[in-house]
Design a protein around this motif. Structure first.
Motif, PDB file in Angstrom:
ATOM      1  N   UNK A 283      90.379  50.621  -6.214  1.00  0.00           N
ATOM      2  CA  UNK A 283      91.657  50.751  -7.032  1.00  0.00           C
ATOM      3  C   UNK A 283      92.718  50.295  -6.284  1.00  0.00           C
ATOM      4  N   UNK A 284      93.151  50.787  -4.971  1.00  0.00           N
ATOM      5  CA  UNK A 284      94.074  50.468  -4.474  1.00  0.00           C
ATOM      6  C   UNK A 284      94.212  48.855  -4.097  1.00  0.00           C
ATOM      7  N   UNK A 285      93.181  48.403  -3.523  1.00  0.00           N
ATOM      8  CA  UNK A 285      92.991  46.942  -3.171  1.00  0.00           C
ATOM      9  C   UNK A 285      93.350  45.983  -4.485  1.00  0.00           C
ATOM     10  N   UNK A 286      92.643  46.511  -5.605  1.00  0.00           N
ATOM     11  CA  UNK A 286      92.805  45.618  -6.883  1.00  0.00           C
ATOM     12  C   UNK A 286      94.138  45.923  -7.546  1.00  0.00           C
ATOM     13  N   UNK A 287      94.957  47.023  -7.355  1.00  0.00           N
ATOM     14  CA  UNK A 287      96.417  46.960  -7.656  1.00  0.00           C
ATOM     15  C   UNK A 287      97.244  45.980  -6.871  1.00  0.00           C
ATOM     16  N   UNK A 288      96.841  46.121  -5.580  1.00  0.00           N
ATOM     17  CA  UNK A 288      97.505  45.100  -4.616  1.00  0.00           C
ATOM     18  C   UNK A 288      97.212  43.586  -4.600  1.00  0.00           C
ATOM     19  N   UNK A 289      96.270  43.302  -5.579  1.00  0.00           N
ATOM     20  CA  UNK A 289      95.826  41.935  -5.886  1.00  0.00           C
ATOM     21  C   UNK A 289      94.698  41.445  -4.813  1.00  0.00           C
ATOM     22  N   UNK A 290      94.102  42.498  -4.219  1.00  0.00           N
ATOM     23  CA  UNK A 290      93.252  42.049  -3.048  1.00  0.00           C
ATOM     24  C   UNK A 290      91.798  41.956  -3.746  1.00  0.00           C
ATOM     25  N   UNK A 291      90.860  41.412  -2.792  1.00  0.00           N
ATOM     26  CA  UNK A 291      89.375  41.414  -3.144  1.00  0.00           C
ATOM     27  C   UNK A 291      88.485  41.415  -2.083  1.00  0.00           C
ATOM     28  N   UNK A 292      88.876  41.542  -0.723  1.00  0.00           N
ATOM     29  CA  UNK A 292      87.866  41.665   0.329  1.00  0.00           C
ATOM     30  C   UNK A 292      86.969  42.829   0.155  1.00  0.00           C
ATOM     31  N   UNK A 293      87.552  43.844  -0.077  1.00  0.00           N
ATOM     32  CA  UNK A 293      86.583  45.182  -0.082  1.00  0.00           C
ATOM     33  C   UNK A 293      85.681  45.059  -1.300  1.00  0.00           C
ATOM     34  N   UNK A 295      84.568  42.584  -2.611  1.00  0.00           N
ATOM     35  CA  UNK A 295      83.397  41.329  -2.542  1.00  0.00           C
ATOM     36  C   UNK A 295      82.626  42.068  -1.735  1.00  0.00           C
ATOM     37  N   UNK A 296      82.751  42.914  -0.551  1.00  0.00           N
ATOM     38  CA  UNK A 296      81.836  43.307   0.319  1.00  0.00           C
ATOM     39  C   UNK A 296      80.953  44.375  -0.464  1.00  0.00           C
ATOM     40  N   UNK A 297      81.729  45.308  -1.352  1.00  0.00           N
ATOM     41  CA  UNK A 297      81.017  46.117  -2.135  1.00  0.00           C
ATOM     42  C   UNK A 297      79.843  45.592  -3.022  1.00  0.00           C
ATOM     43  N   UNK A 298      80.249  44.516  -3.687  1.00  0.00           N
ATOM     44  CA  UNK A 298      79.345  43.799  -4.412  1.00  0.00           C
ATOM     45  C   UNK A 298      77.828  43.490  -3.460  1.00  0.00           C
ATOM     46  N   UNK A 299      78.153  43.055  -2.490  1.00  0.00           N
ATOM     47  CA  UNK A 299      76.992  42.605  -1.375  1.00  0.00           C
ATOM     48  C   UNK A 299      76.345  43.854  -1.247  1.00  0.00           C
ATOM     49  N   UNK A 300      76.951  45.153  -1.097  1.00  0.00           N
ATOM     50  CA  UNK A 300      76.424  46.144  -0.327  1.00  0.00           C
ATOM     51  C   UNK A 300      75.390  46.730  -1.814  1.00  0.00           C
ATOM     52  N   UNK A 385      77.754  36.703  -9.228  1.00  0.00           N
ATOM     53  CA  UNK A 385      78.636  37.352  -8.370  1.00  0.00           C
ATOM     54  C   UNK A 385      80.084  37.271  -8.712  1.00  0.00           C
ATOM     55  N   UNK A 386      80.422  36.120  -9.484  1.00  0.00           N
ATOM     56  CA  UNK A 386      81.663  35.987 -10.028  1.00  0.00           C
ATOM     57  C   UNK A 386      81.805  36.784 -11.286  1.00  0.00           C
ATOM     58  N   UNK A 387      80.655  36.918 -12.101  1.00  0.00           N
ATOM     59  CA  UNK A 387      80.870  37.828 -13.246  1.00  0.00           C
ATOM     60  C   UNK A 387      81.103  39.356 -12.639  1.00  0.00           C
ATOM     61  N   UNK A 388      80.253  39.754 -11.694  1.00  0.00           N
ATOM     62  CA  UNK A 388      80.291  41.166 -11.307  1.00  0.00           C
ATOM     63  C   UNK A 388      81.929  41.285 -10.730  1.00  0.00           C
ATOM     64  N   UNK A 389      82.437  40.496  -9.935  1.00  0.00           N
ATOM     65  CA  UNK A 389      83.611  40.410  -9.345  1.00  0.00           C
ATOM     66  C   UNK A 389      84.610  40.871 -10.403  1.00  0.00           C
ATOM     67  N   UNK A 390      84.537  40.105 -11.472  1.00  0.00           N
ATOM     68  CA  UNK A 390      85.642  40.157 -12.482  1.00  0.00           C
ATOM     69  C   UNK A 390      85.473  41.421 -13.360  1.00  0.00           C
ATOM     70  N   UNK A 391      84.284  41.577 -13.607  1.00  0.00           N
ATOM     71  CA  UNK A 391      83.959  42.754 -14.591  1.00  0.00           C
ATOM     72  C   UNK A 391      84.443  44.102 -13.743  1.00  0.00           C
ATOM     73  N   UNK A 392      84.322  44.338 -12.685  1.00  0.00           N
ATOM     74  CA  UNK A 392      84.704  45.431 -11.591  1.00  0.00           C
ATOM     75  C   UNK A 392      86.329  45.445 -11.395  1.00  0.00           C
ATOM     76  N   UNK A 393      86.761  44.011 -11.355  1.00  0.00           N
ATOM     77  CA  UNK A 393      88.187  44.075 -11.154  1.00  0.00           C
ATOM     78  C   UNK A 393      88.808  44.323 -12.488  1.00  0.00           C
ATOM     79  N   UNK A 394      88.502  44.187 -13.619  1.00  0.00           N
ATOM     80  CA  UNK A 394      89.077  44.534 -14.934  1.00  0.00           C
ATOM     81  C   UNK A 394      88.805  45.818 -15.074  1.00  0.00           C
ATOM     82  N   UNK A 395      87.350  46.555 -14.741  1.00  0.00           N
ATOM     83  CA  UNK A 395      87.383  47.886 -15.004  1.00  0.00           C
ATOM     84  C   UNK A 395      88.404  48.773 -14.061  1.00  0.00           C
ATOM     85  N   UNK A 396      88.503  48.332 -12.814  1.00  0.00           N
ATOM     86  CA  UNK A 396      89.200  49.002 -11.757  1.00  0.00           C
ATOM     87  C   UNK A 396      90.585  49.006 -12.202  1.00  0.00           C
ATOM     88  N   UNK A 397      91.302  47.834 -12.927  1.00  0.00           N
ATOM     89  CA  UNK A 397      92.644  47.640 -13.453  1.00  0.00           C
ATOM     90  C   UNK A 397      92.631  48.636 -14.712  1.00  0.00           C
TER      91      UNK A 397
END
Length: 434
Positions: A283-293, A295-300, A385-397
């Motif tokens: 959540x903190x990363x998404x609020x700051x506009x980041x994506x590194x964690x 992307x790693x979470x999706x892989x995990x 993975x693009x879909x998963x990333x955008x869905x999670x980003x939107x949900x966290x926001x």
């Protein structure tokens, strides 16, 4: 005469092995490895006599093998999706027909679809109840279905509505047909294959209308959907894809990327609710506009909860040596994704959910294989993975996902895919803009 050497495995009849695989969590592969070791044989319709492997060296050998030695198993999934599907094609013909489908899924084009993914996620999340538990898998399934209908099929209006009603039925029937042996007797329209054929005819008629509309569209060049790119693509000899090929490939992209992506998203919800520190960091990363964690979470999530059991290949040469074993021509090799991903020598502390193992590093595609590997690796992996990333980003926001101390959800077989038994249950609250 070739001397065949194979490891041990269960000796009960194939139908008993099939019943066991369909009713025991994760096909019973963990139990069989405990009993027989890292490599063992099974006899599972529709695969037939098969060697199950989970060692990284043997898996890499299979993925790098030449077409003359290892290729596609001619099984039910290809019959379900049609003769023009990539799952039906072998050898050089598979490579020839795959080539025009690669450009639509490269990184530069994927950005054009992010707005569709976000819009569909926002629309679906508006129906989510607050402060009450609900399964997310049905919602994720609707999101990924609508994304594929818009971004891949280019569907809108009547065709969009018809496909959205038809395709879930088609996928449900086809998913089970792909896992079961074909009956020895044709039951006609009363049997499952007959019912599937009737639904397939409806599908083909709708796709024919979509193609006709696209060909008559004066603004076709301005569209971004993958149907448009298929219509404009050409093989190396200058010929275009036929209508039946397009229908088969569209269905392949749907089958490969709809339920699998939705199930991974449901697993992501299930995992994050049970790891509140990771959830808050995301959540903190998404609020700051980041994506590194993220992307790693999706892989995990894809490592720890792979939704597909096996990558299947078939031996094409007699006496093929795989590791210490010698396989006869026609034998199936089943690469167990979950067993590889839980191998402590490959992923230390493998049973722990730890996105940090993928932070600032890319996975080895011979050891991290949720999308398969080699020349037949899933063509839509980057899209998924693009879909998963955008869905999670939107949900966290937009929502607060409430943590839980409930036990992990069990694995549940849904035919081809393995999902969380309770559908990835969530409890949410709307976020109040700051």
């Amino acid at each position: 005469m070739t001397v065949v050497t194979l490891p041990p495995g269960p000796t009960v009849p194939p139908l008993v092995q099939t019943a066991y695989a369909l009713t025991v969590e994760r096909r019973g592969m963990d139990r069989m490895r405990e009993r027989y070791g890292n490599t063992f044989t099974v006899n599972l319709p529709p695969y037939g006599r098969s060697l199950v492997i989970c060692g990284p060296d043997e898996i890499k050998q299979v993925f790098l093998a030449g077409l003359e030695d290892i290729d596609n198993p001619a099984r039910n999934l290809g019959k379900v999706l049609g003769p023009g599907s990539l799952f039906s094609l072998d050898g050089e013909e598979h490579l020839r027909r795959r080539k025009p489908l690669v450009p639509p899924f490269n990184g530069r084009r994927l950005a054009a679809y992010e707005k569709i993914v976000e819009d569909e996620t926002v629309r679906e999340m508006a129906s989510w109840p607050q402060d009450r538990a609900f399964p997310t898998l049905p919602s994720m399934t609707r999101i990924t279905m609508n994304i594929i209908l818009r971004a891949v099929f280019g569907a809108e209006g009547a065709e969009f509505s018809e496909l959205r009603e038809l395709l879930p039925r088609m996928i449900k029937i086809g998913g089970w047909l792909a896992c079961l042996p074909q009956p020895k007797f044709d039951l006609g329209r009363w049997g499952p294959w007959g019912r599937y054929a009737a639904v397939r005819r409806e599908y083909d008629a709708i796709v024919a209308r979509l193609i006709l509309k696209a060909e008559r569209d004066d603004a076709l060049d301005e569209r971004d959907d993958i149907l448009k790119l298929m219509l404009l693509s050409r093989y190396d000899d200058g010929t275009r894809m036929s209508q039946s090929e397009i229908a088969d490939q569209l269905l392949t992209l749907l089958a490969a990327g709809h339920e699998t992506t939705a199930t991974t998203l449901a697993w992501a919800v299930e995992r994050l609710r049970r790891h509140p520190e990771i959830l808050q960091a995301l959540v903190d990363e998404a609020d700051a506009g980041g994506s590194t964690l993220r992307e790693a979470t999706i892989l995990e999530v894809e490592r720890s909860r792979p939704v597909i059991d096996f990558v299947g290949r078939q031996v094409k040469s007699d006496g093929y040596r795989l590791g210490e074993w010698i396989l006869p021509k026609g034998y199936t090799v089943l690469v167990s994704i979950a067993l590889l991903h839980e191998d402590e020598s490959v992923f230390p502390n493998a049973l722990a959910f730890d996105p940090g193992r993928f932070r600032d590093t890319r996975p080895d595609l011979y050891r991290w294989i949720p999308f398969g590997g080699g020349r037949r690796r899933c063509i839509g992996a980057a899209f998924a993975n693009m879909e998963i990333d955008v869905v999670l980003r939107t949900m966290l926001r937009d929502v607060v996902l409430q943590p839980t101390d409930e036990p992990d959800e069990r694995w549940h077989s849904r035919g081809i895919t393995n999902g969380p038994a309770r559908g990835g249950r969530a409890v949410i609250r709307r976020r109040v803009p700051a």
